[in-house]
Design a protein around this motif. Structure first.
Motif, PDB file in Angstrom:
ATOM      1  N   LEU A  73       0.823  -1.207   0.000  1.00  0.00           N
ATOM      2  CA  LEU A  73       0.000   0.000   0.000  1.00  0.00           C
ATOM      3  C   LEU A  73       0.859   1.259   0.000  1.00  0.00           C
ATOM      4  O   LEU A  73       0.487   2.286  -0.589  1.00  0.00           O
ATOM      5  CB  LEU A  73      -0.931  -0.012   1.210  1.00  0.00           C
ATOM      6  N   ALA A  74       2.013   1.187   0.672  1.00  0.00           N
ATOM      7  CA  ALA A  74       2.924   2.338   0.671  1.00  0.00           C
ATOM      8  C   ALA A  74       3.445   2.617  -0.729  1.00  0.00           C
ATOM      9  O   ALA A  74       3.560   3.778  -1.148  1.00  0.00           O
ATOM     10  CB  ALA A  74       4.080   2.083   1.639  1.00  0.00           C
ATOM     11  N   VAL A  75       3.768   1.547  -1.474  1.00  0.00           N
ATOM     12  CA  VAL A  75       4.219   1.725  -2.862  1.00  0.00           C
ATOM     13  C   VAL A  75       3.107   2.365  -3.679  1.00  0.00           C
ATOM     14  O   VAL A  75       3.329   3.298  -4.466  1.00  0.00           O
ATOM     15  CB  VAL A  75       4.622   0.367  -3.472  1.00  0.00           C
ATOM     16  N   GLN A  76       1.887   1.857  -3.495  1.00  0.00           N
ATOM     17  CA  GLN A  76       0.756   2.401  -4.249  1.00  0.00           C
ATOM     18  C   GLN A  76       0.535   3.869  -3.914  1.00  0.00           C
ATOM     19  O   GLN A  76       0.266   4.691  -4.797  1.00  0.00           O
ATOM     20  CB  GLN A  76      -0.503   1.569  -3.947  1.00  0.00           C
ATOM     21  N   ALA A  77       0.669   4.199  -2.643  1.00  0.00           N
ATOM     22  CA  ALA A  77       0.471   5.591  -2.234  1.00  0.00           C
ATOM     23  C   ALA A  77       1.553   6.506  -2.804  1.00  0.00           C
ATOM     24  O   ALA A  77       1.273   7.631  -3.235  1.00  0.00           O
ATOM     25  CB  ALA A  77       0.451   5.682  -0.709  1.00  0.00           C
ATOM     26  N   GLU A  78       2.790   6.024  -2.840  1.00  0.00           N
ATOM     27  CA  GLU A  78       3.895   6.825  -3.359  1.00  0.00           C
ATOM     28  C   GLU A  78       3.740   7.112  -4.850  1.00  0.00           C
ATOM     29  O   GLU A  78       4.080   8.186  -5.332  1.00  0.00           O
ATOM     30  CB  GLU A  78       5.224   6.106  -3.118  1.00  0.00           C
ATOM     31  N   THR A  79       3.248   6.113  -5.582  1.00  0.00           N
ATOM     32  CA  THR A  79       3.185   6.220  -7.036  1.00  0.00           C
ATOM     33  C   THR A  79       1.791   6.557  -7.558  1.00  0.00           C
ATOM     34  O   THR A  79       1.652   6.898  -8.736  1.00  0.00           O
ATOM     35  CB  THR A  79       3.623   4.894  -7.677  1.00  0.00           C
ATOM     36  N   ALA A  80       0.763   6.415  -6.686  1.00  0.00           N
ATOM     37  CA  ALA A  80      -0.646   6.560  -7.093  1.00  0.00           C
ATOM     38  C   ALA A  80      -1.013   5.552  -8.170  1.00  0.00           C
ATOM     39  O   ALA A  80      -1.937   5.759  -8.971  1.00  0.00           O
ATOM     40  CB  ALA A  80      -0.935   7.981  -7.565  1.00  0.00           C
ATOM     41  N   ALA A  81      -0.306   4.414  -8.225  1.00  0.00           N
ATOM     42  CA  ALA A  81      -0.526   3.402  -9.258  1.00  0.00           C
ATOM     43  C   ALA A  81      -1.903   2.765  -9.116  1.00  0.00           C
ATOM     44  O   ALA A  81      -2.464   2.657  -8.017  1.00  0.00           O
ATOM     45  CB  ALA A  81       0.552   2.321  -9.168  1.00  0.00           C
ATOM     46  N   THR A  82      -2.441   2.312 -10.237  1.00  0.00           N
ATOM     47  CA  THR A  82      -3.620   1.461 -10.220  1.00  0.00           C
ATOM     48  C   THR A  82      -3.211   0.113  -9.626  1.00  0.00           C
ATOM     49  O   THR A  82      -2.158  -0.414  -9.973  1.00  0.00           O
ATOM     50  CB  THR A  82      -4.156   1.267 -11.646  1.00  0.00           C
ATOM     51  N   MET A  83      -4.028  -0.439  -8.736  1.00  0.00           N
ATOM     52  CA  MET A  83      -3.645  -1.684  -8.065  1.00  0.00           C
ATOM     53  C   MET A  83      -4.780  -2.694  -8.148  1.00  0.00           C
ATOM     54  O   MET A  83      -5.913  -2.391  -7.790  1.00  0.00           O
ATOM     55  CB  MET A  83      -3.299  -1.433  -6.598  1.00  0.00           C
ATOM     56  N   ILE A  84      -4.454  -3.894  -8.625  1.00  0.00           N
ATOM     57  CA  ILE A  84      -5.414  -4.999  -8.656  1.00  0.00           C
ATOM     58  C   ILE A  84      -4.794  -6.155  -7.882  1.00  0.00           C
ATOM     59  O   ILE A  84      -3.686  -6.593  -8.186  1.00  0.00           O
ATOM     60  CB  ILE A  84      -5.741  -5.453 -10.098  1.00  0.00           C
ATOM     61  N   VAL A  85      -5.493  -6.630  -6.873  1.00  0.00           N
ATOM     62  CA  VAL A  85      -4.970  -7.710  -6.048  1.00  0.00           C
ATOM     63  C   VAL A  85      -5.982  -8.851  -5.986  1.00  0.00           C
ATOM     64  O   VAL A  85      -7.178  -8.632  -5.791  1.00  0.00           O
ATOM     65  CB  VAL A  85      -4.608  -7.207  -4.622  1.00  0.00           C
ATOM     66  N   VAL A  86      -5.491 -10.055  -6.202  1.00  0.00           N
ATOM     67  CA  VAL A  86      -6.262 -11.276  -5.977  1.00  0.00           C
ATOM     68  C   VAL A  86      -5.791 -11.855  -4.656  1.00  0.00           C
ATOM     69  O   VAL A  86      -4.593 -12.043  -4.444  1.00  0.00           O
ATOM     70  CB  VAL A  86      -6.042 -12.301  -7.118  1.00  0.00           C
ATOM     71  N   GLU A  87      -6.733 -12.127  -3.771  1.00  0.00           N
ATOM     72  CA  GLU A  87      -6.350 -12.593  -2.434  1.00  0.00           C
ATOM     73  C   GLU A  87      -7.540 -13.293  -1.792  1.00  0.00           C
ATOM     74  O   GLU A  87      -8.671 -12.797  -1.863  1.00  0.00           O
ATOM     75  CB  GLU A  87      -5.918 -11.395  -1.580  1.00  0.00           C
ATOM     76  N   HIS A  88      -7.279 -14.468  -1.178  1.00  0.00           N
ATOM     77  CA  HIS A  88      -8.340 -15.143  -0.437  1.00  0.00           C
ATOM     78  C   HIS A  88      -8.445 -14.624   0.990  1.00  0.00           C
ATOM     79  O   HIS A  88      -9.459 -14.854   1.654  1.00  0.00           O
ATOM     80  CB  HIS A  88      -8.096 -16.656  -0.431  1.00  0.00           C
ATOM     81  N   ARG A  89      -7.412 -13.942   1.492  1.00  0.00           N
ATOM     82  CA  ARG A  89      -7.486 -13.329   2.813  1.00  0.00           C
ATOM     83  C   ARG A  89      -8.251 -12.009   2.685  1.00  0.00           C
ATOM     84  O   ARG A  89      -7.679 -10.920   2.674  1.00  0.00           O
ATOM     85  CB  ARG A  89      -6.078 -13.071   3.364  1.00  0.00           C
ATOM     86  N   VAL A  90      -9.569 -12.114   2.604  1.00  0.00           N
ATOM     87  CA  VAL A  90     -10.398 -10.950   2.312  1.00  0.00           C
ATOM     88  C   VAL A  90     -10.217  -9.855   3.355  1.00  0.00           C
ATOM     89  O   VAL A  90     -10.035  -8.681   3.024  1.00  0.00           O
ATOM     90  CB  VAL A  90     -11.885 -11.376   2.236  1.00  0.00           C
ATOM     91  N   GLY A  91     -10.273 -10.226   4.630  1.00  0.00           N
ATOM     92  CA  GLY A  91     -10.209  -9.234   5.681  1.00  0.00           C
ATOM     93  C   GLY A  91      -8.922  -8.439   5.704  1.00  0.00           C
ATOM     94  O   GLY A  91      -8.888  -7.308   6.209  1.00  0.00           O
ATOM     95  N   LEU A  92      -7.871  -8.999   5.146  1.00  0.00           N
ATOM     96  CA  LEU A  92      -6.576  -8.318   5.142  1.00  0.00           C
ATOM     97  C   LEU A  92      -6.605  -7.067   4.275  1.00  0.00           C
ATOM     98  O   LEU A  92      -5.907  -6.084   4.555  1.00  0.00           O
ATOM     99  CB  LEU A  92      -5.497  -9.286   4.648  1.00  0.00           C
ATOM    100  N   TRP A  93      -7.422  -7.075   3.209  1.00  0.00           N
ATOM    101  CA  TRP A  93      -7.399  -5.997   2.223  1.00  0.00           C
ATOM    102  C   TRP A  93      -8.659  -5.154   2.196  1.00  0.00           C
ATOM    103  O   TRP A  93      -8.667  -4.055   1.629  1.00  0.00           O
ATOM    104  CB  TRP A  93      -7.190  -6.597   0.824  1.00  0.00           C
ATOM    105  N   LEU A  94      -9.724  -5.643   2.790  1.00  0.00           N
ATOM    106  CA  LEU A  94     -11.035  -5.040   2.565  1.00  0.00           C
ATOM    107  C   LEU A  94     -11.097  -3.570   2.970  1.00  0.00           C
ATOM    108  O   LEU A  94     -11.758  -2.760   2.310  1.00  0.00           O
ATOM    109  CB  LEU A  94     -12.100  -5.840   3.316  1.00  0.00           C
ATOM    110  N   ASP A  95     -10.434  -3.206   4.037  1.00  0.00           N
ATOM    111  CA  ASP A  95     -10.461  -1.817   4.501  1.00  0.00           C
ATOM    112  C   ASP A  95      -9.529  -0.906   3.709  1.00  0.00           C
ATOM    113  O   ASP A  95      -9.445   0.294   4.012  1.00  0.00           O
ATOM    114  CB  ASP A  95     -10.071  -1.744   5.977  1.00  0.00           C
TER     115      ASP A  95
END
Length: 515
Positions: free
Chosen positions: A182-204
Motif C-alpha cells: 500500500l505504501a508503494v501504491q500511495a507513493e506512485t498513485a498506481a492502479t492496483m489490482i490484487v487477488v487474495e483469499h485473505r479478504v479481511g486483510l485488504w477489505l479496509d
C-alpha cells in the motif's frame, strides 16, 4: 502516472480448453483505483492478472474482445505494470537477492545511482533485512515472495498486479507486507489490482471489490455495497468467498441490527482441537528423529536444530514459524529427499517393511515413494503426466493397484476436490489453486503411510479448503501420519494437528555456503 484499465467483451481460452478460462468481461478500472478481485478457485482470477500484465502468449491460447491498459494493448516491454505471481519460485531470476531487485529497474533503464539507492530501501521495506549478496536459493518460499514484492517496490510501476501476495507469508508478517504494498501504491498513485483469499486483510484498504464467476462478473461495488448487501450473501458463500469477520466497511449503521457475522466453518466430526483429541486415534511410531538439524544442500549453517520427533500413525503434526525458520527444509528432510545436516531421521520397522536401511534418505526412489509422500510448496514441480486424471492414476498404478481400483480412486478424488471439470486438462494449464489441489490429491492417491505437505491450502476458496480438510481427516482416520508445513492455523486446528514452532529464522550469508 497511474493508468486506467478497460475491457470490452474480453475473454481468454487456453489452447487445450473449450470454455474460456476467464470472461467475457466488461471492466472499467479508473487510474489509481485499488481493486480486490475475488472468486472461487479456477474462475480465472490469475488469468485476468496475467492478461493485464501482458504475459499471456498467443501460442498458449486465444483472446477475444478488447483489453486496454491506458488506451493501449498490454505490453510487458513498456515496464508500466509490475506483476507478483502466486508461485514464489517462478519469479526469482538471479542468484543474489540484490541483483534480483535491480532487474526490473535495469529493464526500465534507470540510472545506476538510482538503482543502487533503491535496492536496500526496497529490501528493508519488505522486511528482507539481508545483505544484497545473500543467495536467492537460500530463501524460503515466503521470503521469495517478499523478494518479488521488493522488485515491484523498486520499479514504482503505473499498474501493480498482485496474485495472492501474502499466500506464503506467515500471519504475523502478512499485515506488514500488505502495508508495504500500500505504501508503494500511495507513493506512485498506481492502479492496483490484487487477488487474495485473505479478504479481511485488504477489505479496509481497497476502493472496489469485483467478484468473478464462471461466466464473468457476478458482483462488484465498494466493499460496503458487496458485503453488506443481504441479497449477495448467499452468492458470495456459493462462490467460496471467505466472509470477513470484521471490517469498518461492514459495521452496521447506527440504529440497524448488528451484522450476524460470517458463516461459521462447520467442522467434521473427525476434526479435533489443537491435537488434544487426536491421541485416541494414534497408533505405532512410523518415523522418528534424533537430535535432528536440517539445512539445504551446500549450506554450512542449519536452518533448524535439535528436533526430536516421534511421528505416529493417525497423527497430524504441524510445522509452524516465521518465514525462513526452516519449515520447508525440515519437511524435505523428513520426507527423505535431502540429507540430514546432523542427527538422524529413522523409519521404524512398520514403515520400513523390508527396506534394508532405516534412514529414508538412503532408500531407492521406488521404496521411498511407496512409504512417504511429499507435496512440494511449488505444486507444478511434481507433475509428471499430460492430464489431471492421469496424474491421479499414476501413484496407485505404480503401487500395484488393479485398474478398477485405480479408476475408482481417481474418480473419487476428482469429485471430492472439484476437479471433474478439468479431468482431461494438462496439469500445467490449471489455476494456482487447482494445481495445489491436484498435487495434494496425486500424492494422497496411493495412500502412503506418511504424508508430508508444504502449504497444502494456499490459493483455496472456502469450499475447496473444506474439501481438503475432509480429505486429510480421511487420511488420518485410515492410519496414515500427516506432517504439514502451514501458516493456516484454521487448517491445522481442523485436522487436529499438534504444532511444533521452529522459532526465529537463522540468517545464512553468502559466505557461509559449504563447498
Amino acid at each position: 502516472m497511474a493508468l486506467p484499465i478497460t475491457a470490452r467483451g474480453y475473454s481468454w481460452t487456453h489452447a487445450d480448453r473449450d470454455a474460456p478460462a476467464v470472461g467475457p468481461l466488461d471492466l472499467d478500472i479508473a487510474a489509481g483505483e485499488k481493486v480486490l478481485v475475488l472468486g472461487s478457485s479456477g474462475v480465472g482470477k490469475s488469468t485476468l492478472l496475467h492478461a493485464i500484465a501482458g504475459v499471456l502468449s498467443d501460442e498458449s491460447g486465444e483472446a477475444t474482445g478488447e483489453l486496454l491498459i491506458g488506451g493501449d494493448a498490454p505490453d510487458p516491454r513498456r515496464g508500466g505494470t509490475g506483476l507478483v505471481l502466486q508461485d514464489p519460485d517462478s519469479q526469482v531470476i538471479f542468484s543474489r537477492i540484490g541483483d534480483d531487485v535491480a532487474f526490473g529497474m535495469e529493464n526500465l533503464g534507470l540510472p545506476a545511482e538510482v538503482i543502487a539507492a533503491r535496492i536496500p530501501a526496497s529490501l528493508r521495506a519488505l522486511g528482507l533485512n539481508l545483505p544484497q549478496d545473500h543467495p536467492s536459493a537460500a530463501l524460503s518460499g515466503g521470503q521469495k515472495q517478499r523478494l518479488a514484492l521488493a522488485g515491484i517496490h523498486a520499479m514504482a510501476p503505473e499498474v501493480i498486479v498482485l496474485d495472492e501476495p501474502t499466500a506464503n507469508i506467515d500471519p504475523g508478517s502478512a499485515e506488514d507486507v500488505r502495508d508495504a504494498v500500500l505504501a508503494v501504491q500511495a507513493e506512485t498513485a498506481a492502479t492496483m489490482i490484487v487477488v487474495e483469499h485473505r479478504v479481511g486483510l485488504w477489505l479496509d484498504h481497497v476502493d472496489r471489490v469485483i467478484v468473478l464467476g464462471r461466466a464473468g462478473i457476478v458482483a462488484q461495488g465498494s466493499p460496503t455495497q458487496v458485503f453488506r448487501d443481504p441479497e449477495l450473501r448467499e452468492t458470495l458463500i456459493d462462490c467460496g468467498i471467505w466472509m470477513p469477520e470484521s471490517s469498518r466497511f461492514l459495521t452496521s449503521p447506527r440504529g440497524a441490527a448488528p451484522d450476524p457475522g460470517p458463516e461459521p466453518v462447520r467442522s467434521s466430526p473427525l476434526a479435533t482441537d489443537g491435537g488434544q483429541r487426536s491421541e485416541g486415534r494414534l497408533g505405532e511410531v512410523l518415523l522418528r528423529t534424533n537430535q535432528l538439524s536440517v539445512a539445504r544442500p551446500r549450506m554450512a549453517i542449519p536452518a533448524a536444530t535439535d528436533l526430536d520427533l516421534s511421528i505416529r500413525a493417525g497423527q497430524a503434526l504441524g510445522l509452524v514459524g516465521p518465514n525462513g525458520a526452516g519449515k520447508s527444509t525440515t519437511a524435505l528432510t523428513l520426507a527423505g529427499l535431502i540429507p540430514e545436516f546432523s542427527g538422524r531421521v529413522l523409519a521404524e520397522d512398520v514403515l520400513r517393511e523390508g527396506a534394508k536401511r532405516a534412514r529414508p534418505y538412503a532408500w531407492p526412489s521406488a521404496q521411498l515413494a511407496a512409504r512417504i509422500g511429499m507435496v512440494f510448496q511449488e505444486p507444478a514441480h511434481q507433475f509428471l503426466t499430460a492430464s489431471v486424471t492421469s496424474e491421479l492414476e499414476l501413484g496407485p498404478r505404480l503401487a500395484g493397484w488393479s485398474q478398477p481400483e485405480v479408476e475408482s480412486r481417481a474418480a473419487e478424488l476428482l469429485e471430492s476436490l472439484g476437479l471433474t471439470g478439468v479431468a482431461e486438462a494438462h496439469p500445467q494449464s490449471l489455476s494456482g489453486g487447482e494445481k495445489r489441489r491436484l498435487s495434494v490429491a496425486a500424492m494422497l492417491a496411493p495412500r502412503p503411510r506418511v504424508i508430508v505437505v508444504d502449504e497444502p491450502t494456499f490459493g483455496q476458496d472456502a469450499l475447496t479448503w473444506a474439501g481438503l480438510v475432509e480429505m486429510f481427516l480421511d487420511v488420518l482416520a485410515r492410519g496414515s501420519a500427516v506432517v504439514a508445513v502451514s501458516h493456516d492455523q484454521a487448517f491445522l486446528a481442523a485436522i487436529g494437528a499438534r504444532t511444533i514452532d521452529l522459532g526465529r529464522p537463522t540468517m545464512v550469508r553468502a559466505g557461509d555456503r559449504g563447498e
